[in-house]
Structure formats: structure tokens, C-alpha cells
Motif scaffolding. Sequence first.
Motif: not given
Length: 622
Positions: A91-94, A104-109, A460-461
Motif C-alpha cells: 500500500t502507498a500513502l498518497l 492529509d493522506k489516502i491509502e492506495v492498494t 510517513a503518516g
Amino acid sequence: MTSQSRAASVFLPSNVKEPLVRISVAVLAASAIMAPICVTTAHAASPAPSGKETSKTAPARGALDLSKVTVPTLAWKNCTDKDLKGFQCTTALLPLDYSKPHGDKIEVTVAKKNATGKKKGAIFTNPGGPGEVATKKLKEFVGILGKEVNESHDILAIDPRGIAGSTETKCWSDKAAPKGDDIRFPITSERVSQKLAYDVFYRDACAKTARPIMDHISTAQVARDMEMIRKAMGEQKLNYYGVSYGTYLGATYTALFPHTVGRMVTDGVVDPIAWSTGHGKDGDNIPSTLRGGAADSSLDTLKAAFAECKKAGPKACPHGATIEKEWDEVLETLKKGPFKDGKETHTFDSYVSDAGVALYDNQGIRDLFASVHHTWEAMTKKNGKSTTPATAPAHPKATTGQTNPKATTPAAPKPEPTSATPAAPSNQTPVKPLKEAAQEAKQRAIAKAPLGLPAAGATAGKPVAPGKPAPNKPAWSDSPELFAVLCVDTKNPKDPKAWEKYSTPEHVKKNPFLTYWAWGSSVCAGWPGQDKNIYQGPFNVTPANPLLVIGNTHDPSTPLKNAQTLAKLSPGARLLTVDTFGHVAGNKNICAAKALRSYFINGTLPAEGTICKADGPLFQST
């Protein structure tokens, strides 16, 4: 998921083995109608031409500067989902909002199948939707692309933001929903009122509970996510295979990041202008789901199938002489009210909707025709039941129409007997109820989120909360991913009553699929989601490499004219026409599969004007 969220079509690739093997899938394994494939001389892709008067070589207006966005670190681990066995996941935080890269970040699979040999690059994939769980379809894409492509390329899928594993968005209410959830499209004034009231409820619930994700879920945001994953992968260019709605994602990426476009294949094409704003003033007057030509194409596909059935003769298609008349009479009966046949109850909207799904593949068309005859026969009996079981059209032999002896088609799975499935002699194929066939198709198309994905890597985040937390058992809830994307991406009439005219007897009689497709976007009138970073064109930006654009002659959802439009719109693009039935070509036509594989492997495009012939007839005697 409610019937609201099931209104639009989605693409489910069939698993295609080397060199091409098709699995019968009621939504999408498709058929062919004429002769062996057409083999033509191919040519290496030439450099993208310099911009024409109407084209642009720089990123289109609306492109955000991503230079300040931190490139995520991808911590790959073995996927734990059984459907992704042997694959790697992360997963990546973008950024939730790319105009605020440090906010703010959103999680992407993300999931990938590693190259099996010396890696030359990576290919990103998208199965359409919008709202489809891309990682669940990665295995099918690996099959379509084939061993040789996978030998030299990683093959990836990214779950679009707000979808399933990628910080899923939810709408909920502590109040029960009003009547209307079961309406696929209305054809009476009473049902129109109920549908519009349900749309109001749906919008209000989402407005109160689905933020902030709902305001940052447009296709342009997904394209930006793809660009960041490309950077994280260390790829110089983004190679891409997108189908159905995934072609719009590809066109958007191309416009926003033209200099990093690698080898891109779009298959089953959505006209990007018709989808986003409409041509001319269409966006002010015509619902977005009606602008892409699917309604007319669905009817044209059905009529073409009727003609093929009649031409094939009674051994291959038993009711060819009467099937079109039976279809018309079944619909006329259903306009008067529901019809109960055993445990199955048909309504006009459910029957037309299920028929629209069945047109997506060859077995679906044969199941549809058998169901139409059975339903018509039951309606003509005083007791409402058929005493003579209908016979399903013959399924083509496994190797018929295949130019390569290794390419075979497994027999379609036989349905389990039910009280709604009429018995048939042992030498006949039982008739599968249309509703059952459509339900099976939807089950395959509506994928569940991958389970047990590893946590985000070293970025981070923490991801932002997807929305207002719901109680343990809300009175109503839904995942609005389809509408959250559709309604933000597209321009629609502002007045909800603009949809009413498509429910008039004149429109319904002219083309029932018109009413079906029109109402697919009725909830978009006054949709509360507002993504300030959407992208709605222009789409005539010159990419670093030309697009390969593929379209079928009998595609009920994305007609050939859409592929022709994109090919003309994108400078240097090459159009490949496939003379076959069904939605999308790469998973059902040998010629098309070879063409897209060749492009990914060595950059070779099919010769201009190439037409791939069908692998075999739609109906054939066993």
C-alpha cells in the motif's frame, strides 16, 4: 451494494492463456461471428508526430505540479489473498488533495506479478468500472497479456482511491431508505417518483457521511496516483492496458502526463469527451450514461444477434425464426406488470437490465435467447408455465474457428438444477433463468476487497478517515464508489426531472435500453461531491508514444465509434477494429490479443486499417 450501485456496467476480463484461451464468463467472455482471424503485416510504432493545429504537446491545462509530492516507498510482500497467490502486494500513502502535497493522506492498494525473466519494464492495468477492484482482476490481465509479456514486464494493478482496499468510501444513514432501491429504471409515473425520491435520499446520506474521500475521488486523482506509483517503481515510462472505463483513465493520464506515456492500449473504449462534458451542449441536456452510445449499441447488438441466430439455422439456434418476435411480446407483457415463472419473477426493468448484461459475451447471448423463448412460452400458457422446455442454442465446439490448435475454449459450466430451471432431456442444455445468469455475472464482476494486505511501507503518516464513522448497524448503507467517480467526472443536467422523459412510452418502445442506460446516472443531478482537481479535457494532447486503440463491431456497452473517436483525437494513435460480439476484445479474440502483446513486447503496431476477423461463428451446431 444496492441496485443503485449496480446500474452501470463493469468489465471482468476472462482468463486468457497462451496463446489465447477463453473461459466462459456471463458478463464478458465474448463470441465471434464469421471467419478465421485476419493476419496482416505489422509495423513498428513511429515516433509520436509533432503537434497538429488542434493538438497539444505540453501537459493539458489542469495538470498539477507533482514535484513537491513525496514519492512513496513501496514495501512489497507476498499477497495473502488466495486470488493473488504468487503475487506481491503493498500500500502507498498518497496526498488526499494533490494541491496540498503535505496535507492529509489516502491509502492506495497495489498488487503486481513480477517479471519472470529479465525485466524491461512494467505494465499498469485497469479493468474498468468505475469502482472496480483492480487488484482482483490482475490474474486475468496476466493471462491476457501472456507469458512472453510477463517474462519481460512486471504487471500491476492499483485499486482506485476510495475503492475497497484503497481507503474505501461509504455512505450510510440511521434512517431507512424509501422505496426505490429495487428500481433499475422506472417506466411508470409512480416508479419515477419513487426513483427520484430514493436519489434524494442517497445524495443526502452521502453528503452527510462520505466526506472527505468523496471530494477527492475523480479519475484525474487516480491518474495522479498512477504517476506517483510509476515514480516509486523507478519506471521511465508508464505502460498501460485499460479496458472499458479504464480507457478513460488512460486518456486522462495521457492528457495530464503526455511525456511519460509508454506503450498504452485502450480496449472497449469510452469516448472521453462524451463521458466528461458531452460534445457541444450535450452535457447540459443529456445524462452522462446516455452520451456514450451504449443504448443504441445494445439494441444494435441484440438485433445483429437475432440475425445471426436466424442465419445459423435451427440446429445451431433453435428459435431463430421467431426469437425477435418473442422478445417483443415478452416486453409488451412485462410493461403491464410483473410475471411470475416458477420462483422467478420478471419485471420490465429487471428483464431489460439482465438482457443488457447478457449481451456482453457469447454464452450470455445464447442464454438470453433460450430464456426469452422459455419466458414467451410460459406467458402463452394459460397456467403461466411452459410444458415444453426450451432448448439453449448450441455452444460452439472448443476448437472451432481457432487458427492455433493449442487455443481451446473450455465448455461452459452447467447450472445447478433449480425449481426455476426447467428440466430438459439429457441431450439438451437446460435453460438457465435470465436472472440467475445475470446474478452470476454480477457476482463475478463485483469483487471484494483483497484480504490481509500488508500495511503501508515507509511513507510517513496515516490515511485520513474515509468519512463519518457509521454505527455498528446503520439502517442503510452503501459503497458509492461508482457514483462518487461518475458524478464528479461528468457533466449532467441539473434538474432531476431531466431523466423523466426517458421513461415515456415513446422512448421505452423505441429502445428499452435507452431508458435503462439513461437512468444509470439519475443520482448525479445535484451530487454533493465536489472535486476541485477534476480533469475534463482537452484530450488531444500528443503523447510520447502512440496509443493502440481497440474496438469491437458489436460491443453493446462501448460502440466502435468511441474507439474511432479516440483514435482521431489522440495524435499518432492506431485503431484496431475487431469484427466480433461482446465488450472488449483482448480476452476473446486471438488477433487482438496478438496485436496488444506485440505492442508491449517490441513496440510493433498493427498495420493501419487492420480488421481482426472473428474466431468463429456466434451460433454453431454441435
